[in-house]
Each structure stands twice: as C-alpha cells, then as structure tokens.
Design a protein around this motif. Structure first.
Motif, PDB file in Angstrom:
ATOM      1  N   SER A 102       0.824  -1.202   0.000  1.00 25.73           N
ATOM      2  CA  SER A 102       0.000   0.000   0.000  1.00 25.73           C
ATOM      3  C   SER A 102       0.864   1.261   0.000  1.00 25.73           C
ATOM      4  CB  SER A 102      -0.928  -0.005   1.208  1.00 25.73           C
ATOM      5  OG  SER A 102      -1.679   1.178   1.263  1.00 25.73           O
ATOM      6  N   ARG A 103       1.870   1.307   0.857  1.00 23.43           N
ATOM      7  CA  ARG A 103       2.746   2.489   0.929  1.00 23.43           C
ATOM      8  C   ARG A 103       3.532   2.670  -0.364  1.00 23.43           C
ATOM      9  NH1 ARG A 103       3.630   0.512   6.165  1.00 23.43           N
ATOM     10  NH2 ARG A 103       5.698  -0.244   5.621  1.00 23.43           N
ATOM     11  N   ILE A 104       3.988   1.573  -0.957  1.00 21.21           N
ATOM     12  CA  ILE A 104       4.721   1.664  -2.223  1.00 21.21           C
ATOM     13  C   ILE A 104       3.816   2.235  -3.304  1.00 21.21           C
ATOM     14  CG2 ILE A 104       5.749   0.310  -4.099  1.00 21.21           C
ATOM     15  CD1 ILE A 104       6.894  -1.554  -1.880  1.00 21.21           C
ATOM     16  N   GLU A 105       2.634   1.662  -3.463  1.00 17.90           N
ATOM     17  CA  GLU A 105       1.728   2.094  -4.527  1.00 17.90           C
ATOM     18  C   GLU A 105       1.231   3.522  -4.333  1.00 17.90           C
ATOM     19  OE1 GLU A 105       0.012  -2.234  -5.984  1.00 17.90           O
ATOM     20  OE2 GLU A 105      -1.360  -0.840  -5.008  1.00 17.90           O
ATOM     21  N   ARG A 161       6.350   5.461   0.038  1.00 19.53           N
ATOM     22  CA  ARG A 161       7.598   4.724   0.242  1.00 19.53           C
ATOM     23  C   ARG A 161       8.280   4.625  -1.121  1.00 19.53           C
ATOM     24  NH1 ARG A 161       8.477  -1.252   2.967  1.00 19.53           N
ATOM     25  NH2 ARG A 161      10.719  -1.265   2.693  1.00 19.53           N
ATOM     26  N   SER A 162       9.043   5.662  -1.468  1.00 20.90           N
ATOM     27  CA  SER A 162       9.627   5.737  -2.808  1.00 20.90           C
ATOM     28  C   SER A 162      10.955   5.002  -2.936  1.00 20.90           C
ATOM     29  CB  SER A 162       9.796   7.193  -3.239  1.00 20.90           C
ATOM     30  OG  SER A 162      10.638   7.870  -2.334  1.00 20.90           O
ATOM     31  N   ASN A 163      11.620   4.756  -1.816  1.00 21.69           N
ATOM     32  CA  ASN A 163      12.880   4.015  -1.849  1.00 21.69           C
ATOM     33  C   ASN A 163      12.604   2.566  -1.475  1.00 21.69           C
ATOM     34  OD1 ASN A 163      14.474   6.217  -2.547  1.00 21.69           O
ATOM     35  ND2 ASN A 163      14.619   6.871  -0.424  1.00 21.69           N
ATOM     36  N   ILE A 164      12.376   1.749  -2.489  1.00 19.60           N
ATOM     37  CA  ILE A 164      12.054   0.344  -2.267  1.00 19.60           C
ATOM     38  C   ILE A 164      13.352  -0.435  -2.110  1.00 19.60           C
ATOM     39  CG2 ILE A 164      10.881  -1.680  -3.217  1.00 19.60           C
ATOM     40  CD1 ILE A 164       9.291   0.297  -5.004  1.00 19.60           C
ATOM     41  N   ARG A 165      13.436  -1.209  -1.047  1.00 13.07           N
ATOM     42  CA  ARG A 165      14.613  -2.050  -0.850  1.00 13.07           C
ATOM     43  C   ARG A 165      14.691  -3.090  -1.965  1.00 13.07           C
ATOM     44  NH1 ARG A 165      14.287  -4.227   5.143  1.00 13.07           N
ATOM     45  NH2 ARG A 165      15.257  -5.892   3.974  1.00 13.07           N
ATOM     46  N   LEU A 166      15.903  -3.434  -2.361  1.00 14.99           N
ATOM     47  CA  LEU A 166      16.079  -4.399  -3.444  1.00 14.99           C
ATOM     48  C   LEU A 166      15.472  -5.756  -3.135  1.00 14.99           C
ATOM     49  CD1 LEU A 166      19.667  -3.598  -4.765  1.00 14.99           C
ATOM     50  CD2 LEU A 166      17.479  -3.117  -5.852  1.00 14.99           C
ATOM     51  N   ASP A 167      15.596  -6.204  -1.897  1.00 13.75           N
ATOM     52  CA  ASP A 167      15.026  -7.506  -1.562  1.00 13.75           C
ATOM     53  C   ASP A 167      13.494  -7.449  -1.615  1.00 13.75           C
ATOM     54  OD1 ASP A 167      15.114  -5.896   0.803  1.00 13.75           O
ATOM     55  OD2 ASP A 167      14.892  -7.684   2.051  1.00 13.75           O
ATOM     56  N   THR A 168      12.903  -6.315  -1.270  1.00  7.41           N
ATOM     57  CA  THR A 168      11.458  -6.158  -1.372  1.00  7.41           C
ATOM     58  C   THR A 168      11.040  -6.140  -2.839  1.00  7.41           C
ATOM     59  OG1 THR A 168      11.379  -4.921   0.702  1.00  7.41           O
ATOM     60  CG2 THR A 168       9.502  -4.673  -0.779  1.00  7.41           C
ATOM     61  N   LEU A 169      11.774  -5.409  -3.662  1.00 12.03           N
ATOM     62  CA  LEU A 169      11.469  -5.359  -5.088  1.00 12.03           C
ATOM     63  C   LEU A 169      11.578  -6.750  -5.714  1.00 12.03           C
ATOM     64  CD1 LEU A 169      10.704  -3.639  -7.523  1.00 12.03           C
ATOM     65  CD2 LEU A 169      13.144  -3.224  -7.891  1.00 12.03           C
ATOM     66  N   GLU A 170      12.594  -7.510  -5.315  1.00 15.06           N
ATOM     67  CA  GLU A 170      12.761  -8.876  -5.826  1.00 15.06           C
ATOM     68  C   GLU A 170      11.553  -9.732  -5.473  1.00 15.06           C
ATOM     69  OE1 GLU A 170      14.150 -12.324  -7.560  1.00 15.06           O
ATOM     70  OE2 GLU A 170      14.982 -10.316  -7.773  1.00 15.06           O
ATOM     71  N   LYS A 171      11.061  -9.615  -4.256  1.00  9.16           N
ATOM     72  CA  LYS A 171       9.890 -10.387  -3.830  1.00  9.16           C
ATOM     73  C   LYS A 171       8.655  -9.992  -4.642  1.00  9.16           C
ATOM     74  CE  LYS A 171      11.332 -11.186   0.957  1.00  9.16           C
ATOM     75  NZ  LYS A 171      10.976 -10.961   2.361  1.00  9.16           N
ATOM     76  N   ILE A 172       8.496  -8.694  -4.893  1.00 11.30           N
ATOM     77  CA  ILE A 172       7.347  -8.216  -5.665  1.00 11.30           C
ATOM     78  C   ILE A 172       7.430  -8.682  -7.110  1.00 11.30           C
ATOM     79  CG2 ILE A 172       6.225  -6.131  -6.584  1.00 11.30           C
ATOM     80  CD1 ILE A 172       6.968  -4.771  -3.872  1.00 11.30           C
TER      81      ILE A 172
END
Length: 109
Positions: free
Chosen positions: A39-42, A46-57
């Motif tokens: 929700s915060r990303i979209e 939360r504009s600085n997404i961690r790489l591990d979070t981005l990988e999971k998404i």
C-alpha cells in the motif's frame, strides 16, 4: 506529476498488479511481505524500495525486471509497446499480437 524513478516503479507495480487482477493483500501474501508495504509503495509514500522487497514483488507478480522498468511514458516506442504488452494477460490476445508482429517483421522488398 512526480516523475522520479521511485514513483514510476510504484505506478508500474500498481499497473502490473491490476493487470494480474490481484489485490494488494494477494500480492503481499505471494511476496511474503506485509500488505501495508504494498500500500505504501503504490501510494508513493515509500519511494525508496529495498532491493530484496522489489525482488519479492517481481517474483510474486511473475514478471521480470524489464517489465518493472518499462514505463508507458518513455520516449522510446519499443519501451512504450513493451510496457503495454506486459499488461495483457489473455493468451489468445497475446498470440494474435504475436502473429501481427510476425507479419510486420517480414523484410520488405
């Protein structure tokens, strides 16, 4: 309109999630992260997404990194086309588009 990379990626995640007919909760569950993070990303808070979070998404959406970084407002026609094709999930439609591309790709005399 915010054109930062973080906001573009956030918008792209939203587009791909909706194209896959997934809720934020479903994406979060598949990505093994909290739904509030999605929700915060979209929302862009939360504009600085961690790489591990981005990988999971990326994995949870079943796409590749090129799909995440293909933006519909690009100056390159091929990138704009790619970004739109990533939103099509119907296999029959994709097959028809592939046939059309095959016809257009034939060298002209």
């Amino acid at each position: 309109m915010d054109t930062s990379m973080g906001s573009k990626v956030a918008e792209r995640i939203l587009q791909l999630r909706l194209a896959k007919k997934m809720t934020q909760e479903q994406l979060a569950e598949r990505a093994d992260i909290d739904a509030s993070v999605i929700s915060r990303i979209e929302r862009g808070s939360r504009s600085n997404i961690r790489l591990d979070t981005l990988e999971k998404i990326v994995t949870a959406l079943g796409v590749d990194y090129a799909s995440i970084f293909s933006f519909p407002d690009s100056n390159h026609v091929k990138t704009r086309i790619d970004s739109k094709l990533d939103l099509i999930t119907d296999q029959e439609t994709l097959a028809a588009i592939e046939k059309l591309v095959d016809l257009l790709a034939v060298p002209r005399k």
